[in-house]
Write an enzyme that holds these catalytic residues in place. Structure first.
Site, PDB file in Angstrom:
ATOM      1  N   SER A 149       0.813  -1.212   0.000  1.00  0.00           N
ATOM      2  CA  SER A 149       0.000   0.000   0.000  1.00  0.00           C
ATOM      3  C   SER A 149       0.854   1.272   0.000  1.00  0.00           C
ATOM      4  O   SER A 149       1.548   1.551  -0.951  1.00  0.00           O
ATOM      5  CB  SER A 149      -0.951  -0.044   1.199  1.00  0.00           C
ATOM      6  N   ASP A 170      -2.193   6.093  -3.581  1.00  0.00           N
ATOM      7  CA  ASP A 170      -1.028   5.462  -2.958  1.00  0.00           C
ATOM      8  C   ASP A 170      -0.580   4.280  -3.809  1.00  0.00           C
ATOM      9  O   ASP A 170      -1.069   4.088  -4.924  1.00  0.00           O
ATOM     10  CB  ASP A 170      -1.341   5.044  -1.519  1.00  0.00           C
ATOM     11  N   ASP A 228      -1.014   1.074  -4.008  1.00  0.00           N
ATOM     12  CA  ASP A 228      -1.966   0.099  -4.564  1.00  0.00           C
ATOM     13  C   ASP A 228      -3.287   0.743  -4.961  1.00  0.00           C
ATOM     14  O   ASP A 228      -4.251   0.041  -5.302  1.00  0.00           O
ATOM     15  CB  ASP A 228      -2.202  -1.046  -3.587  1.00  0.00           C
ATOM     16  N   ASP A 280      -5.686   2.244  -3.382  1.00  0.00           N
ATOM     17  CA  ASP A 280      -6.929   2.156  -2.606  1.00  0.00           C
ATOM     18  C   ASP A 280      -7.155   3.396  -1.744  1.00  0.00           C
ATOM     19  O   ASP A 280      -8.179   3.520  -1.080  1.00  0.00           O
ATOM     20  CB  ASP A 280      -6.988   0.875  -1.763  1.00  0.00           C
TER      21      ASP A 280
END
Length: 439
Positions: free
Chosen positions: A96, A232, A234, A236
């Site tokens: 992340s 960010d 990933d 999400d």
């Protein structure tokens, strides 16, 4: 949380906290929990992504499961495809927002929901006994990178309007959004300025993206854009920079969308879900607009659980995890950005004009420690937190928690008095450091 899994999956520095063996065990556990499962695996741009993808895949296949490698794809894309394709599990290889040396493993069930705490504990229990099938009852592996186009079509279909006329700057954090986010916004008609979209895994989250939205401010001003979106690693999370260069965090995004959805009769239960970290000013302002507010523990899976329990449609975290439950089963930065863009066009206004709430000052500290459990179980810390909470006289909040993904204690102090917040936070820093240094 279990021994290995934290608030958002399993995470750590590659080959220190997160080894090939642990990743293998995660994959193997899925073939233990379900006979011959089909497992989708996707990753962000980190250079350890292929390494850990092969580890998880090997574990799955050893136990008789089949693996579909999606390649580079946002976390939300894996969740969507797991449900859309009828797979048994979806696995995301990503840390992340963490730096490049970190990586992690998130697991989604067949309905596209992150595994809950009890389910993660079941996975961990399977680490003890390895399942290895005899030949020929082993699994198969195939690469299907073009499946990301199915997720892209879903994102395009979520937009109620063309975005023609909008100029947006997109900061991909050199991560999973780098390719798909600019493509989606261009296909929706927006003029796009792509920033930090190199797909260079050695630069993921490096002074860019949702953790560093200030780097986006200058570009929004330079290109005279209507707004900027920062994701960010990933994708999400979402942070927004408005037309005046102000940074809009997850709390404020939820506030704007809640008012907008309520106005259009699309806010289920006229209530939203936040976390213990959500700014108090947001809760007060929402109530003034007739919108209820529910807090949960920090972690988007806890927000989602409450949304499902109460049959609500909107929730999220200050960090930028926004869940639009009527559209998706998990936080999706690109989907949330599309929703914000649609809101601006429908309201014929700007983000800066929609924000009529002044947030309470918050002080947030991340304190590195050797033993999070020792700190959190300290009676001295408990007493200090209670004393400081009393100092705020019900007009503010003190929160101390262990990070679910890093060896840190997170401190938050919030009230309308910024100087008092700073003083209280500094006292807590000293207490935590003192306890950490005790033998």
């Amino acid at each position: 949380m279990g021994l290995f899994f934290g608030t958002d999956g399993l995470r750590g520095i590659v080959n220190e906290d997160l080894s090939f063996d642990i990743a293998y065990k995660c994959g193997n556990a899925l073939s233990t929990l379900k006979d011959s499962p089909t497992v989708l695996i996707g990753a962000d741009t980190r250079i350890s992504g292929e390494y850990l993808t092969l580890a998880v895949a090997s574990g799955v296949m050893a136990g008789g499961g089949n693996v579909v490698d999606l390649g580079l794809i946002p976390t939300a894309g894996v969740a969507y495809l797991t449900r859309a394709l009828g797979a048994d599990y979806g696995v995301v290889i990503s840390a992340s927002h963490n730096p490049k040396e970190y990586n992690g493993i998130k697991i989604f069930d067949s309905q596209g929901y992150k595994l809950g705490d009890k389910e993660e504990e079941r996975v961990e229990r399977c680490f003890i006994h390895e399942k290895v099938n005899d030949f020929p009852h082993i699994g198969r592996f195939k690469k299907e990178p073009n499946l990301v186009k199915k997720y892209e079509k879903f994102l395009l279909s979520s937009s109620e309007n063309s975005l023609k006329g909008l100029t947006v700057v997109l900061d991909g954090a050199n991560g999973a959004a780098s390719r798909i986010a600019p493509s989606v916004f261009r296909k929706l008609g927006a003029k796009v300025v792509a920033s930090n979209c190199s797909e260079d895994g050695l630069k993921i989250n490096e002074r860019c993206g949702a953790l560093y939205p200030e780097t986006l401010v200058g570009r929004v001003k330079r290109y005279k854009a209507d707004l900027g979106f920062a994701f960010d690693g990933d994708a999400d999370r979402l942070m927004v920079v408005d037309d005046k260069g102000n940074v809009i965090d997850g709390d404020m995004i939820i506030y704007m969308l809640a008012k907008y959805f309520k106005k259009r009769g699309k806010l289920s239960g006229d209530t939203v879900v936040g976390t213990s970290h959500t700014n108090m000013a947001i809760e007060v302002a929402l109530k003034e607009h007739g919108v209820g507010f529910i807090r949960t523990d920090i972690g988007d899976k806890y927000v989602l659980a409450k949304l499902v329990e109460k049959n609500l449609s909107l929730g999220g975290e200050q960090s930028g995890h926004i869940i639009l439950k009527d559209l998706h089963t998990t936080g999706d930065g690109i989907l949330s950005a599309i929703a914000v863009a649609n809101m601006l066009l429908a309201e014929k206004t700007t983000v800066s004009e929609l924000l009529d709430v002044k947030l309470y000052p918050q002080v947030n500290l991340n304190i590195p420690v050797d033993d999070k459990l020792k700190i959190m179980n300290s009676q001295i810390l408990t007493m200090e937190v209670a004393r400081l909470q009393n100092t705020l006289s019900g007009k503010g909040r003190v929160m101390v928690r262990a990070s679910g993904t890093e060896p840190k204690i997170r401190v938050m102090v919030e009230s309308e008095n910024k100087e008092l917040n700073l003083a209280c936070a500094e006292e807590l820093r000293k207490i935590v450091k003192r306890i950490n240094e005790e033998v």
